[in-house]
Scaffold this active site. Structure first.
Site, PDB file in Angstrom:
ATOM      1  N   GLY A  54      40.238  43.683  38.761  1.00  0.00           N
ATOM      2  CA  GLY A  54      40.933  42.350  39.041  1.00  0.00           C
ATOM      3  C   GLY A  54      42.180  42.491  38.602  1.00  0.00           C
ATOM      4  N   ASN A  94      38.986  30.987  34.743  1.00  0.00           N
ATOM      5  CA  ASN A  94      38.057  31.853  33.876  1.00  0.00           C
ATOM      6  C   ASN A  94      37.720  31.044  32.478  1.00  0.00           C
ATOM      7  OD1 ASN A  94      41.047  32.719  33.886  1.00  0.00           O
ATOM      8  ND2 ASN A  94      40.376  33.433  32.199  1.00  0.00           N
ATOM      9  N   GLN A 137      36.506  34.810  39.308  1.00  0.00           N
ATOM     10  CA  GLN A 137      35.382  33.940  38.947  1.00  0.00           C
ATOM     11  C   GLN A 137      34.309  33.283  39.667  1.00  0.00           C
ATOM     12  OE1 GLN A 137      34.392  33.762  35.544  1.00  0.00           O
ATOM     13  NE2 GLN A 137      36.162  35.181  34.821  1.00  0.00           N
ATOM     14  N   GLY A 193      34.302  44.039  40.214  1.00  0.00           N
ATOM     15  CA  GLY A 193      32.936  44.206  40.328  1.00  0.00           C
ATOM     16  C   GLY A 193      32.285  43.802  39.079  1.00  0.00           C
ATOM     17  N   HIS A 194      33.026  43.773  37.907  1.00  0.00           N
ATOM     18  CA  HIS A 194      32.277  43.651  36.600  1.00  0.00           C
ATOM     19  C   HIS A 194      31.807  42.281  36.375  1.00  0.00           C
ATOM     20  CE1 HIS A 194      35.321  42.645  33.303  1.00  0.00           C
ATOM     21  NE2 HIS A 194      36.196  43.116  34.498  1.00  0.00           N
ATOM     22  N   CYS A 212      40.661  38.601  26.703  1.00  0.00           N
ATOM     23  CA  CYS A 212      41.867  39.495  26.433  1.00  0.00           C
ATOM     24  C   CYS A 212      42.706  38.833  25.415  1.00  0.00           C
ATOM     25  CB  CYS A 212      42.675  39.420  27.640  1.00  0.00           C
ATOM     26  SG  CYS A 212      41.815  39.252  29.155  1.00  0.00           S
TER      27      CYS A 212
HETATM   28  C1  LIG Z   1      38.466  39.167  34.371  1.00  0.00           C
HETATM   29  C2  LIG Z   1      39.505  38.596  35.255  1.00  0.00           C
HETATM   30  C3  LIG Z   1      40.483  39.218  35.822  1.00  0.00           C
HETATM   31  C4  LIG Z   1      40.722  40.697  35.046  1.00  0.00           C
HETATM   32  O1  LIG Z   1      39.785  41.486  36.002  1.00  0.00           O
HETATM   33  P1  LIG Z   1      39.671  42.978  35.513  1.00  0.00           P
HETATM   34  O2  LIG Z   1      38.544  43.734  36.522  1.00  0.00           O
HETATM   35  O3  LIG Z   1      39.091  42.843  33.753  1.00  0.00           O
HETATM   36  O4  LIG Z   1      40.967  43.777  35.407  1.00  0.00           O
HETATM   37  C5  LIG Z   1      41.415  38.536  36.379  1.00  0.00           C
HETATM   38  N1  LIG Z   1      41.296  37.278  36.942  1.00  0.00           N
HETATM   39  C6  LIG Z   1      40.439  36.553  36.386  1.00  0.00           C
HETATM   40  C7  LIG Z   1      40.193  35.119  36.623  1.00  0.00           C
HETATM   41  C8  LIG Z   1      39.314  37.078  35.435  1.00  0.00           C
HETATM   42  O5  LIG Z   1      38.309  36.134  34.953  1.00  0.00           O
END
Ligand SMILES: *Cc1c(COP(=O)(O)O)cnc(C)c1O
Length: 387
Positions: A73, A155, A183, A204-205, A329
């Site tokens: 992401g 998020n 999200q 993906g995660h 984070c």
């Molecule tokens: C988790 C998240 C990201 C970052 O994604 P990663 O794959 O962890 O780099 C970006 N934007 C939002 C809204 C997120 O929740």
């Protein structure tokens, strides 16, 4: 550690679905080919990549060539922001970028980075529920605006933005519109035509796929410069040997998420509302952050007066309950959440807020247990402070 873990931090990451793992395994074992190789193992990998791209395009309602696979992401957000901004400047279109005050750091910091190189930006405000108003976007647009980026769903507080409406405003003026939809996957429709987006970020995660696999949808004709240079992969938009197992996993997970969406959303909404109502009716001086209606089905963000959420998190952790304060984070840093402060919360109120994010495996009994345990823990914490 407690025997049984109650995992309520799915907005930070989700466990890998076993069906996703099964789809990935061949590409970690007997099919190790590089999709750029012409021999049969290379062709098998290329075939897997093509199938994954087709599956993802089906969910987004776009053409296969409009999908760029990335490392997650954050990378997709960076590619969207920097890639479009630099391409637009190259064309002499301007330097002004619009985002919202509650974006993920991957968007906000990418914009801040560009400001060192002469770009300027405007952050759209949000109301007390965390909603962007389309009129504020209209007012912020300038002749030199080259990109607008507003997230689909937040998020931290789960607020769902009026993306289609914001996108329509941008389209009228021919300004590329990016949305971080990380999200939203599995919880909201991802049809890029209906959403009026030109770029869309997924990872993906966050929907039971592997970590380190993401994608950026880029509408045909959108100006974009690659941010990783090297080989010609991903139609020259993202160099580097493709993460074949990760991409297969991402595509499988997205297909499953979309299939399960219609049954999962009402299920999660019910559990979510039990948690919200359970807490608000039993715990004095508690409140809900974010919009009650325009809210992700799995998001609960609650505030408690006279509480440091970090302390509460530690007590919950001792009970085997995984929750979060702010975004994963930035927790650990004791600064109040930029999302909650943008919504008008004081630093104390923001620091007294906690996020529970539910997932596929969340049980009603787990929610009942959390509701039961929270009251006494909060009483314990409040007993040792005066406020
Ligand atoms: C988790 C998240 C990201 C970052 O994604 P990663 O794959 O962890 O780099 C970006 N934007 C939002 C809204 C997120 O929740």
């Amino acid at each position: 550690m407690a025997e049984r873990i109650i995992y309520l931090d799915h907005a930070a990451t989700t466990p890998l679905d076993q069906r996703v793992l099964a789809a990935m395994l061949p590409y970690l074992n007997e099919q190790p080919g590089n999709p750029s190789s012409i021999h049969q193992l290379g062709r098998a990998a290329l075939h897997a990549l093509d199938d994954a791209r087709a599956a993802v395009a089906l969910v987004l309602g776009c053409a296969r060539k409009e999908i760029v696979f990335t490392g997650g992401g954050s990378e997709s957000d960076n590619l969207a922001i920097k890639g479009v901004a630099l391409a637009q400047r190259q064309r002499g279109r301007g330097n002004h970028i619009i985002t919202s005050a509650i974006e993920h750091d991957a968007v906000l910091h990418a914009v801040e980075y560009l400001e060192q190189f002469g770009f300027t930006s405007t952050q759209l405000p949000v109301n007390a529920a965390g909603l962007v108003h389309p009129d504020d976007l209209r007012a912020a647009l300038r002749p030199d605006t080259i990109l607008v980026s507003v997230m689909y769903a937040n998020n931290e507080v789960g607020t769902i933005q009026p993306i289609a409406e914001l996108g329509a405003i941008c389209r009228e003026r021919g300004i590329p519109f990016h949305s971080d939809a990380v999200q939203a996957a599995g919880l909201l429709p991802l049809d890029v035509e209906r959403l009026n987006v030109d770029l869309l970020t997924l990872t993906g995660h966050k929907f039971y796929g592997p970590k380190g696999s993401g994608l950026l949808y880029v509408r045909h004709g959108t100006p974009l410069l690659p941010q990783i240079n090297g080989g010609g992969q991903e139609r020259r938009r993202r160099a580097g040997t493709e993460n074949v197992p990760g991409i297969v996993g991402l595509a499988t997970a997205l297909t499953l998420a979309e299939e399960q969406r219609a049954s999962m959303v009402p299920h999660l909404t019910k559990l979510r509302d039990h948690l919200i109502d359970g807490v608000l009716t039993t715990i004095p001086r508690s409140w809900l952050n974010g919009d009650r209606e325009q809210r992700l089905a799995n998001n609960v963000n609650l505030g408690f007066a006279c509480i440091e959420s970090e302390s509460l998190l530690l007590l919950l952790d001792q009970q085997g309950i995984c929750a979060s304060s702010g975004s994963a984070c930035s927790s650990g840093a004791l600064e109040p959440s930029h999302v909650l402060t943008a919504m008008g919360l004081s630093a104390d109120a923001a620091n007294g807020s906690l996020r529970f994010s539910l997932g596929h495996a969340t049980q009603a009994e787990e929610i009942a247990h959390v509701v039961a345990i929270l009251g006494p823990l909060i009483e314990r914490l409040r007993a040792v402070v005066t406020c």
